[in-house]
Scaffold this motif. Sequence first.
Motif, mmCIF file in Angstrom:
data_model
loop_
_atom_site.group_PDB
_atom_site.id
_atom_site.type_symbol
_atom_site.label_atom_id
_atom_site.label_comp_id
_atom_site.label_asym_id
_atom_site.label_seq_id
_atom_site.Cartn_x
_atom_site.Cartn_y
_atom_site.Cartn_z
ATOM 1 N N SER A 105 78.158 14.350 -92.735
ATOM 2 C CA SER A 105 77.825 13.428 -93.812
ATOM 3 C C SER A 105 76.318 13.379 -93.998
ATOM 4 O O SER A 105 75.565 13.512 -93.029
ATOM 5 C CB SER A 105 78.335 12.023 -93.504
ATOM 6 O OG SER A 105 79.737 11.998 -93.345
ATOM 7 N N ALA A 153 73.828 10.709 -95.953
ATOM 8 C CA ALA A 153 73.625 9.503 -96.745
ATOM 9 C C ALA A 153 72.241 9.551 -97.381
ATOM 10 O O ALA A 153 71.235 9.680 -96.674
ATOM 11 C CB ALA A 153 73.769 8.270 -95.873
ATOM 12 N N ASP A 178 80.306 11.600 -102.781
ATOM 13 C CA ASP A 178 80.878 10.313 -103.137
ATOM 14 C C ASP A 178 79.782 9.541 -103.855
ATOM 15 O O ASP A 178 78.834 9.074 -103.228
ATOM 16 C CB ASP A 178 81.332 9.581 -101.868
ATOM 17 C CG ASP A 178 82.031 8.262 -102.155
ATOM 18 O OD1 ASP A 178 81.654 7.596 -103.142
ATOM 19 O OD2 ASP A 178 82.924 7.898 -101.406
ATOM 20 N N LYS A 218 78.994 5.934 -102.711
ATOM 21 C CA LYS A 218 78.336 5.796 -101.416
ATOM 22 C C LYS A 218 77.031 6.586 -101.340
ATOM 23 O O LYS A 218 76.356 6.556 -100.314
ATOM 24 C CB LYS A 218 79.269 6.248 -100.292
ATOM 25 C CG LYS A 218 80.516 5.397 -100.150
ATOM 26 C CD LYS A 218 81.369 5.882 -98.994
ATOM 27 C CE LYS A 218 82.592 4.999 -98.811
ATOM 28 N NZ LYS A 218 83.454 5.453 -97.685
ATOM 29 N N ASN A 219 76.698 7.307 -102.410
ATOM 30 C CA ASN A 219 75.496 8.148 -102.404
ATOM 31 C C ASN A 219 75.486 9.066 -101.175
ATOM 32 O O ASN A 219 74.457 9.226 -100.500
ATOM 33 C CB ASN A 219 74.243 7.291 -102.418
ATOM 34 C CG ASN A 219 73.362 7.566 -103.612
ATOM 35 O OD1 ASN A 219 73.842 8.006 -104.653
ATOM 36 N ND2 ASN A 219 72.078 7.323 -103.480
ATOM 37 N N THR A 220 76.611 9.653 -100.921
ATOM 38 C CA THR A 220 76.787 10.458 -99.710
ATOM 39 C C THR A 220 77.371 11.814 -100.065
ATOM 40 O O THR A 220 78.251 11.920 -100.920
ATOM 41 C CB THR A 220 77.694 9.735 -98.706
ATOM 42 O OG1 THR A 220 77.074 8.496 -98.325
ATOM 43 C CG2 THR A 220 77.919 10.573 -97.457
#
Length: 123
Positions: free
Chosen positions: A21, A23, A73, A76-78
Amino acid sequence: QVQLVESGGGLVQAGGSLRLSCAASGRTFSSYYMGWFRQAPGKEGEFVAAIRWSGGSTYYVDSVKGRFTISRDNAKNTVYLQMNSLKPEDTAVYYCNADWSSTRIRDGTANYWGQGTRVTVSS
């Protein structure tokens, strides 16, 4: 200030899976490309995958096509990198990067970088 924070690395056996992930924070990334770049011990850094935040177009290095999937996403800015059928040669530190230029994503000169997360694939 732009921040990219990776997570999800670890030790896995060959054939296993991991999901990385990234972020992102500090600016609007809607016009940016987000990518993954890896650095293996004793080797040059290598582009792995990229995604255009707006529209979702994806790009992969040939060696991971069919095994890795990049996604994002928006809420979620991910950005994620799902890695399946992992091989020992995938062992590296994986870095998330971001830039408005897809070329800079691919050639390792992107403006923004995370701190990296280590992936180790045992045989």
